[in-house]
Design a protein around this motif. Structure first.
Motif: not given
Length: 262
Positions: A22-23, A25-33, A216-218
Motif C-alpha cells: 500500500v502506498n 497512510s490508508s487502504a480502501v476496501f470495496q463492498k458491493v450490495g 492492509a500492509a505497506g
C-alpha cells in the motif's frame, strides 16, 4: 540457542482479505450490495439493480520491534545472536498482525453471537453458529475460517463429528496432521493462543468468511541491522506498517465459551 516459547508470527493473515504494498497512510476496501433479478416486458427496459457501493478504510500504523546487541558481549557467545534477535522481532510483528485481526473480529453486531451458556465448545454451538452464517448468506466457497482457543480445540477433539473418520475424510483427521488445523464443515479450524478472555473466564472464538475482514500492509516485515559506534553495538530492528478493518459484520460469528478451571 532455544528461544522462549512463543507464537512464531501470524497465523491469521492468510485467513483475511489482504492488500499488500500500500502506498500512503490508508487502504480502501470495496463492498458491493446484494442484487436481485426481475422480469421485463417485451421491448421494455432491463430493470436496474441499483447495487449499493460502499467503502471501508483501513488506516495503517507503523510497528517496530528492535533490540541491541553489544559487540563484545556477542564475541563471548557461540551463537548467531543477530539472527536470533531478527527472528524474535519478526515473530513479534507477526503476533501484532494477529492481535489487530482479533480486535476487529471482536464485538460483532447484528446478533451474530453465540452465548457461552456456562459451557465450553459444543456441537450445538457449532451448529448454531453455522446457521447464523447460512442465514446471513456468508459464501460457502471454502474460504470460511474458525479460530478457537486451545481449550476449545481439545473440546472439539472430543466431538465425534469433528474427529471421527465416519464424518471426516482420512486426510483431514486432526490426529493425522503434522500441524494443528483441520477442515470441517467446509471451514478451516485453527487453534490460537491469543483470543480474548474476560474476567469471568469466557473465551471468545470466531467463525468468519475471508472477505469479512481486510488487512492492509505497506510492506511485509522488514528487518535491518545497523552498527552504532557510540554504543559499540548493533541495533536489530524489525518493522511493518499495517492496518485492519471489519468489512462486513454478517460474515462473522462470535462463539463465547466458558473456560472456568475445573
Amino acid at each position: 540457542v532455544r528461544q522462549s516459547d512463543q507464537r512464531q508470527g501470524s497465523k491469521l493473515r492468510a485467513t483475511v482479505r489482504t492488500i499488500d504494498n500500500v502506498n500512503g497512510s490508508s487502504a480502501v476496501f470495496q463492498k458491493v450490495g446484494k442484487g436481485a433479478a426481475s422480469t421485463k416486458s417485451a421491448h421494455g427496459m432491463v430493470p436496474v439493480m441499483n447495487l449499493a457501493h460502499l467503502t471501508v478504510e483501513a488506516t495503517l500504523t507503523d510497528y517496530y520491534a528492535g533490540d541491541w546487541i553489544d559487540r563484545l558481549s556477542e564475541l563471548k557467545t557461540n551463537i548467531n545472536e543477530r539472527q536470533v534477535i531478527a527472528s524474535a522481532g519478526a515473530y513479534a510483528i507477526g503476533r501484532k498482525t494477529d492481535e489487530l485481526i482479533i480486535n476487529v473480529l471482536s464485538g460483532v453486531s447484528g446478533g451474530q453471537e453465540i452465548a457461552d451458556g456456562n459451557v465450553g465448545m459444543t456441537l450445538d454451538k457449532v451448529m448454531a453458529a453455522m446457521a447464523l452464517l447460512g442465514a446471513a448468506d456468508a459464501p460457502d466457497d471454502g474460504e470460511r475460517y474458525a479460530v478457537v482457543g486451545w481449550k476449545q480445540w481439545t473440546e472439539l477433539l472430543k466431538i465425534q463429528q469433528f474427529a471421527s473418520a465416519d464424518y471426516v475424510s482420512a486426510d483431514e483427521l486432526p490426529f493425522n496432521a503434522t500441524y494443528q488445523a483441520k477442515k470441517w464443515l467446509g471451514t478451516l479450524w485453527i487453534p490460537h493462543s491469543g483470543l480474548p478472555i474476560d474476567g469471568s473466564d469466557i473465551r471468545s472464538c470466531f467463525w468468519y468468511h475471508k472477505t469479512s475482514v481486510g488487512h492492509a500492509a505497506g510492506s511485509d516485515v522488514q528487518t535491518d541491522i545497523t552498527w552504532h559506534g557510540d554504543r559499540a553495538a548493533h541495533f536489530v530492528n524489525s518493522m511493518m506498517s499495517q492496518g485492519v478493518v471489519r468489512i462486513d459484520d454478517t460474515g462473522i460469528v462470535e462463539i463465547k465459551c466458558d473456560e472456568t478451571p475445573d
